[in-house]
Design a protein around this motif. Structure first.
Motif, PDB file in Angstrom:
ATOM      1  N   SER A 123       9.330  -7.595  -9.963  1.00 35.27           N
ATOM      2  CA  SER A 123       8.257  -7.925  -9.620  1.00 35.27           C
ATOM      3  C   SER A 123       7.356  -8.876 -10.030  1.00 35.27           C
ATOM      4  O   SER A 123       7.902  -9.382 -11.261  1.00 35.27           O
ATOM      5  CB  SER A 123       7.262  -6.574  -9.563  1.00 35.27           C
ATOM      6  N   CYS A 164      17.925  -8.887  -1.741  1.00 30.60           N
ATOM      7  CA  CYS A 164      16.317  -8.067  -1.851  1.00 30.60           C
ATOM      8  C   CYS A 164      15.505  -8.899  -2.603  1.00 30.60           C
ATOM      9  O   CYS A 164      15.992  -9.538  -3.366  1.00 30.60           O
ATOM     10  CB  CYS A 164      16.564  -6.550  -2.435  1.00 30.60           C
ATOM     11  N   PHE A 166      11.165  -9.019  -3.785  1.00 32.50           N
ATOM     12  CA  PHE A 166       9.648  -8.758  -3.421  1.00 32.50           C
ATOM     13  C   PHE A 166       9.034  -9.961  -2.824  1.00 32.50           C
ATOM     14  O   PHE A 166       9.302 -11.149  -3.189  1.00 32.50           O
ATOM     15  CB  PHE A 166       8.755  -8.498  -4.928  1.00 32.50           C
ATOM     16  N   SER A 167       7.864  -9.769  -2.204  1.00 33.48           N
ATOM     17  CA  SER A 167       6.926 -10.756  -1.869  1.00 33.48           C
ATOM     18  C   SER A 167       6.291 -11.334  -2.831  1.00 33.48           C
ATOM     19  O   SER A 167       6.225 -10.656  -3.874  1.00 33.48           O
ATOM     20  CB  SER A 167       5.907 -10.296  -0.541  1.00 33.48           C
ATOM     21  N   ASP A 170       3.755  -8.861  -4.313  1.00 34.60           N
ATOM     22  CA  ASP A 170       4.594  -7.521  -4.575  1.00 34.60           C
ATOM     23  C   ASP A 170       4.255  -6.569  -3.396  1.00 34.60           C
ATOM     24  O   ASP A 170       4.370  -5.381  -3.567  1.00 34.60           O
ATOM     25  CB  ASP A 170       4.404  -6.858  -6.017  1.00 34.60           C
ATOM     26  N   ALA A 171       3.561  -6.778  -2.464  1.00 31.53           N
ATOM     27  CA  ALA A 171       3.052  -5.914  -1.393  1.00 31.53           C
ATOM     28  C   ALA A 171       4.201  -5.421  -0.489  1.00 31.53           C
ATOM     29  O   ALA A 171       4.018  -4.535   0.289  1.00 31.53           O
ATOM     30  CB  ALA A 171       1.806  -6.494  -0.655  1.00 31.53           C
ATOM     31  N   TYR A 172       5.220  -6.369  -0.217  1.00 33.70           N
ATOM     32  CA  TYR A 172       6.313  -6.123   0.580  1.00 33.70           C
ATOM     33  C   TYR A 172       7.730  -6.259  -0.144  1.00 33.70           C
ATOM     34  O   TYR A 172       7.827  -7.035  -1.198  1.00 33.70           O
ATOM     35  CB  TYR A 172       6.135  -6.941   1.776  1.00 33.70           C
ATOM     36  N   VAL A 173       8.686  -5.887   0.608  1.00 30.97           N
ATOM     37  CA  VAL A 173       9.873  -5.890  -0.008  1.00 30.97           C
ATOM     38  C   VAL A 173      10.826  -6.541   1.177  1.00 30.97           C
ATOM     39  O   VAL A 173      10.622  -6.158   2.354  1.00 30.97           O
ATOM     40  CB  VAL A 173      10.698  -4.618  -0.336  1.00 30.97           C
ATOM     41  N   LEU A 174      11.473  -7.509   1.133  1.00 24.09           N
ATOM     42  CA  LEU A 174      12.411  -8.150   1.913  1.00 24.09           C
ATOM     43  C   LEU A 174      13.919  -7.828   1.795  1.00 24.09           C
ATOM     44  O   LEU A 174      14.303  -7.992   0.595  1.00 24.09           O
ATOM     45  CB  LEU A 174      12.274  -9.647   1.896  1.00 24.09           C
TER      46      LEU A 174
END
Length: 180
Positions: A123, A164, A166-167, A170-174
């Motif tokens: 993160s 994988c 994080f955006s 850290d609000a989203y995961v790709l």
């Protein structure tokens, strides 16, 4: 801006991104290099290899800095924490190993997945680590305690997750799925 390419020929090539001209060829691993990760300031690069070592490189000078030895299994993926003080490395035993960059000491080990861990990402503040696996799960780990704080499954449990991240906030995961 630089591009780092790891290779089965035991080297890492650092290219100038705009011209694609070779800046450095980093040599020192005794077997193929599986993955590389930049430090947050882009001055250093961490690499992991089938020689069961992690190496740190200075990318401003193209020089070797230090080696972290002692892996008993083949490393698959690697990530540098944002402070540049810790490296996470996944191995073929489905564990994640956390090492101090400076002392080379093993900080902690986590049994993370039921199958090969394909990707790791910290993160933005380094408090959490994201892992993805061929087992179809993506997990978020608390880096201080080593506890899993969230486990996400791909659309089908049998669908491997290949990568994988994080955006930036850290609000989203790709996630990148094998069948996507």
């Amino acid at each position: 801006k630089l591009l780092a390419v790891s290779s089965a020929d035991k080297t890492i090539i650092i290219y100038e991104a705009q011209t694609y001209s070779c800046k450095f060829i980093l040599q020192g691993h005794e077997k193929g290099v599986n993955a590389v990760a930049w430090s947050s300031d882009s001055r250093y690069l961490a690499s992991c290899s089938d020689d069961k070592t992690i190496r740190i490189w200075n990318c401003e000078k193209g020089t070797f800095v230090r080696i972290i030895s002692g892996l008993s299994h083949f490393p698959v993926s690697i990530a540098y924490n944002p402070r540049g003080s810790m490296i996470a490395c996944s191995c073929t035993d489905n564990h994640i190993y956390f090492f101090s960059v400076y002392t080379r000491a093993l900080i902690q080990t986590i049994y993370a997945h039921a199958s090969t861990i394909t990707s790791l990402a910290f993160s933005s503040n380094g408090s959490h680590l994201l892992s993805s696996s061929v087992d179809g799960y993506c997990r978020i780990w608390d880096c201080e305690t080593g506890n899993c704080v969230q486990s996400l499954r791909s659309t089908s449990q049998k669908t491997p997750i290949l990568a994988c991240c994080f955006s930036p906030n850290d609000a989203y995961v790709l996630l990148s799925l094998a069948n996507a």
